[in-house]
Design a protein around this motif. Structure first.
Motif, short mmCIF file in Angstrom:
data_model
loop_
_atom_site.label_atom_id
_atom_site.label_comp_id
_atom_site.label_asym_id
_atom_site.label_seq_id
_atom_site.Cartn_x
_atom_site.Cartn_y
_atom_site.Cartn_z
N GLY A 13 0.80 -1.20 0.00
CA GLY A 13 0.00 0.00 0.00
C GLY A 13 0.84 1.26 0.00
O GLY A 13 0.62 2.15 -0.81
N THR A 14 1.81 1.35 0.89
CA THR A 14 2.67 2.53 0.90
C THR A 14 4.03 2.17 0.31
O THR A 14 4.51 1.05 0.46
CB THR A 14 2.87 3.09 2.32
OG1 THR A 14 3.57 2.13 3.11
CG2 THR A 14 1.55 3.44 2.99
N LYS A 15 4.63 3.14 -0.31
CA LYS A 15 5.93 2.90 -0.95
C LYS A 15 6.99 2.50 0.08
O LYS A 15 7.80 1.62 -0.17
CB LYS A 15 6.37 4.15 -1.71
CG LYS A 15 7.63 3.95 -2.49
CD LYS A 15 7.66 4.88 -3.67
CE LYS A 15 8.77 4.55 -4.61
NZ LYS A 15 8.40 3.65 -5.67
N GLU A 16 6.96 3.14 1.25
CA GLU A 16 7.93 2.83 2.30
C GLU A 16 7.83 1.36 2.72
O GLU A 16 8.85 0.68 2.85
CB GLU A 16 7.73 3.73 3.51
CG GLU A 16 8.03 5.19 3.25
CD GLU A 16 6.83 5.96 2.68
OE1 GLU A 16 5.78 5.34 2.37
OE2 GLU A 16 6.97 7.18 2.53
N ASN A 17 6.60 0.89 2.92
CA ASN A 17 6.42 -0.50 3.32
C ASN A 17 6.76 -1.45 2.18
O ASN A 17 7.30 -2.54 2.42
CB ASN A 17 5.00 -0.73 3.83
CG ASN A 17 4.79 -0.16 5.21
OD1 ASN A 17 5.74 0.07 5.95
ND2 ASN A 17 3.56 0.08 5.57
N ASP A 18 6.45 -1.05 0.96
CA ASP A 18 6.82 -1.88 -0.19
C ASP A 18 8.34 -2.09 -0.23
O ASP A 18 8.82 -3.18 -0.51
CB ASP A 18 6.36 -1.26 -1.50
CG ASP A 18 4.86 -1.34 -1.73
OD1 ASP A 18 4.20 -2.10 -1.00
OD2 ASP A 18 4.37 -0.65 -2.63
N PHE A 66 4.89 0.01 9.64
CA PHE A 66 6.06 0.84 9.40
C PHE A 66 6.75 1.21 10.72
O PHE A 66 7.97 1.13 10.83
CB PHE A 66 5.70 2.10 8.61
CG PHE A 66 6.88 2.93 8.24
CD1 PHE A 66 7.71 2.55 7.20
CD2 PHE A 66 7.21 4.07 8.95
CE1 PHE A 66 8.83 3.30 6.86
CE2 PHE A 66 8.31 4.83 8.63
CZ PHE A 66 9.12 4.44 7.57
N LYS A 67 5.98 1.61 11.71
CA LYS A 67 6.55 1.98 13.01
C LYS A 67 7.27 0.79 13.65
O LYS A 67 8.35 0.95 14.22
CB LYS A 67 5.47 2.52 13.95
CG LYS A 67 4.96 3.88 13.55
CD LYS A 67 3.96 4.38 14.55
CE LYS A 67 2.59 4.38 13.92
NZ LYS A 67 1.54 4.88 14.79
#
Length: 91
Positions: free
Chosen positions: A23-28, A63-64
């Protein structure tokens, strides 16, 4: 290859697809690094842990936890989360 090996390989492929679409680029990016480094060698328990993280947990919480900004609840503070955290640039 045994039926058990085939089952694990099928699970890995399904989780690879799900993990690549967090869903989010950071998590991807975080999940992608983890999958590149470890997915092919995870055992059944570790696959369960990984699946719980990418299916059950909202992106913001994941993410956290993955970057060590917050401690995960005990049920999700697993070996796999520690492996993801080690690959995080936040360290």
């Amino acid at each position: 290859m045994t039926d058990h090996d085939n089952e694990l390989e099928l699970r890995r492929k399904k989780l690879q697809f799900r993990g690549a679409h967090r869903g989010t680029k950071e998590n991807d990016i975080l999940v992608g690094r983890f999958m590149d480094a470890h997915l092919a060698t995870l055992n059944a328990r570790q696959l369960d842990e990984f699946e719980a993280l990418i299916v059950d947990i909202p992106d913001a919480d994941f993410f956290k936890w993955a970057t060590g900004k917050e401690k995960a609840p005990a049920a999700y503070d697993t070996e796999v989360l520690a492996m993801i955290n080690e690959l995080s640039n936040a360290r």
